[in-house]
Design an enzyme around this catalytic site. Structure first.
Site, PDB file in Angstrom:
ATOM      1  N   ASP A 130       0.837  -1.202   0.000  1.00 48.38           N
ATOM      2  CA  ASP A 130       0.000   0.000   0.000  1.00 48.38           C
ATOM      3  C   ASP A 130       0.867   1.246   0.000  1.00 48.38           C
ATOM      4  O   ASP A 130       1.945   1.240   0.595  1.00 48.38           O
ATOM      5  CB  ASP A 130      -0.822   0.023   1.305  1.00 48.38           C
ATOM      6  CG  ASP A 130      -2.305  -0.075   1.051  1.00 48.38           C
ATOM      7  OD1 ASP A 130      -2.688  -0.632   0.024  1.00 48.38           O
ATOM      8  OD2 ASP A 130      -3.078   0.416   1.899  1.00 48.38           O
TER       9      ASP A 130
ATOM     10  N   PHE B 125       7.913   1.663  -0.593  1.00 46.61           N
ATOM     11  CA  PHE B 125       8.875   1.871   0.492  1.00 46.61           C
ATOM     12  C   PHE B 125       9.526   3.261   0.477  1.00 46.61           C
ATOM     13  O   PHE B 125      10.262   3.619   1.391  1.00 46.61           O
ATOM     14  CB  PHE B 125       9.972   0.797   0.508  1.00 46.61           C
ATOM     15  CG  PHE B 125       9.469  -0.577   0.824  1.00 46.61           C
ATOM     16  CD1 PHE B 125       9.052  -0.913   2.111  1.00 46.61           C
ATOM     17  CD2 PHE B 125       9.383  -1.549  -0.167  1.00 46.61           C
ATOM     18  CE1 PHE B 125       8.570  -2.182   2.402  1.00 46.61           C
ATOM     19  CE2 PHE B 125       8.902  -2.820   0.119  1.00 46.61           C
ATOM     20  CZ  PHE B 125       8.492  -3.140   1.407  1.00 46.61           C
TER      21      PHE B 125
ATOM     22  N   HIS C 156       9.092  -9.392   6.071  1.00 44.18           N
ATOM     23  CA  HIS C 156       8.897  -7.978   5.772  1.00 44.18           C
ATOM     24  C   HIS C 156       9.863  -7.139   6.607  1.00 44.18           C
ATOM     25  O   HIS C 156      10.169  -7.487   7.746  1.00 44.18           O
ATOM     26  CB  HIS C 156       7.444  -7.587   6.089  1.00 44.18           C
ATOM     27  CG  HIS C 156       7.034  -6.286   5.513  1.00 44.18           C
ATOM     28  ND1 HIS C 156       7.316  -5.075   6.127  1.00 44.18           N
ATOM     29  CD2 HIS C 156       6.370  -5.980   4.371  1.00 44.18           C
ATOM     30  CE1 HIS C 156       6.840  -4.095   5.379  1.00 44.18           C
ATOM     31  NE2 HIS C 156       6.255  -4.604   4.312  1.00 44.18           N
TER      32      HIS C 156
ATOM     33  N   TYR D 288       2.028   4.862   1.425  1.00 48.76           N
ATOM     34  CA  TYR D 288       1.947   5.507   2.739  1.00 48.76           C
ATOM     35  C   TYR D 288       0.747   6.441   2.756  1.00 48.76           C
ATOM     36  O   TYR D 288       0.419   7.063   1.746  1.00 48.76           O
ATOM     37  CB  TYR D 288       3.216   6.302   3.028  1.00 48.76           C
ATOM     38  CG  TYR D 288       4.473   5.473   3.132  1.00 48.76           C
ATOM     39  CD1 TYR D 288       4.656   4.577   4.185  1.00 48.76           C
ATOM     40  CD2 TYR D 288       5.488   5.589   2.191  1.00 48.76           C
ATOM     41  CE1 TYR D 288       5.820   3.821   4.287  1.00 48.76           C
ATOM     42  CE2 TYR D 288       6.657   4.835   2.286  1.00 48.76           C
ATOM     43  CZ  TYR D 288       6.811   3.945   3.336  1.00 48.76           C
ATOM     44  OH  TYR D 288       7.962   3.203   3.434  1.00 48.76           O
TER      45      TYR D 288
END
Length: 228
Positions: A66, A79, A188, A68
């Site tokens: 997703d 990221f 992750h 931010y």
């Protein structure tokens, strides 16, 4: 949502924009905006992963989930955050692993545009989100679009390195032809899971070893620090 896709990607994906799911997705986004919702990233940044990394130049794929959902963060690369915004915890761990793996010091910002320009496709599964509401645009059609992106890369290219961090990304393995491509998986980089196998995964050096064996130039993972 006006679509202005980089030409080599448009050649591969043009049919998607006429499909029923994409028409419904556009209508959903228009409804969100007409109801006063703030959506990230900005309209011009939604497809940045494709803009910075043309289809013909993709060597590595890093998958996120997703965008931010905080102000000024998302800009279309997984990221990555815009300059001037605090580096998020997951990216801090990515930088930590980069230092441990290749002795590359973290830059003083969290913008990964340089990776994208060097052939690293930084692809989120969902390309938009409502401000302050994580996951608010999941299951609206974006996943179907980005699954198609992964499938097309798998079908039409050879020798790509797919970097899959976390269970959500690992589930995309089913879309990738492992006989033609290389798949690296780990936990992750989130602080909740990084110590369960992300830190120490050495995916940056492993990627470069694979690319070198394939006769390709390795990725320069060094990101330039910005002037203070």
């Amino acid at each position: 949502m006006s679509v202005s896709l980089e030409p080599s990607w448009l050649a591969v994906l043009k049919d998607e924009f006429e499909k029923d799911y994409m028409v419904k997705l556009k209508a959903f986004l228009q409804e969100e905006k007409s109801n006063g919702a703030v959506i990230y990233p900005s309209n011009s940044d939604i497809f940045n992963a494709f803009t910075y990394t043309p289809f013909d130049e993709v060597k590595v794929v890093i998958l996120g989930q997703d965008p931010y959902h905080g102000a000024g963060q998302a800009h279309g690369l997984c990221f990555s955050v815009q300059k001037g915004v605090a580096v998020p915890p997951s990216l801090k761990n990515i930088y930590k692993e980069l230092d441990a793996d290749l002795n590359i010091q973290a830059p003083n910002h969290g913008t990964l545009t340089e990776w994208a320009k060097r052939g690293v496709l930084l692809l989120n599964a969902t390309l938009t989100v409502r401000a302050s509401q994580a996951g608010s645009h999941q299951n609206k059609g974006w996943e179907q679009f980005t699954d198609t992106v992964i499938r097309k890369l798998s079908e039409k290219k050879k020798g790509l390195v797919f970097i899959l961090w976390g269970n959500y990304a690992k589930a995309k393995t089913a879309l990738i032809d492992a006989n033609k491509h290389f798949i690296l998986t780990a936990a992750h980089p989130s602080p909740f899971s990084a110590y369960n196998g992300f830190l120490g995964c050495r995916h940056f050096s492993k990627t470069n070893e694979i690319l070198t064996k394939e006769g390709l130039a390795p990725i320069d993972w060094q990101i330039t620090s910005q002037e203070q």
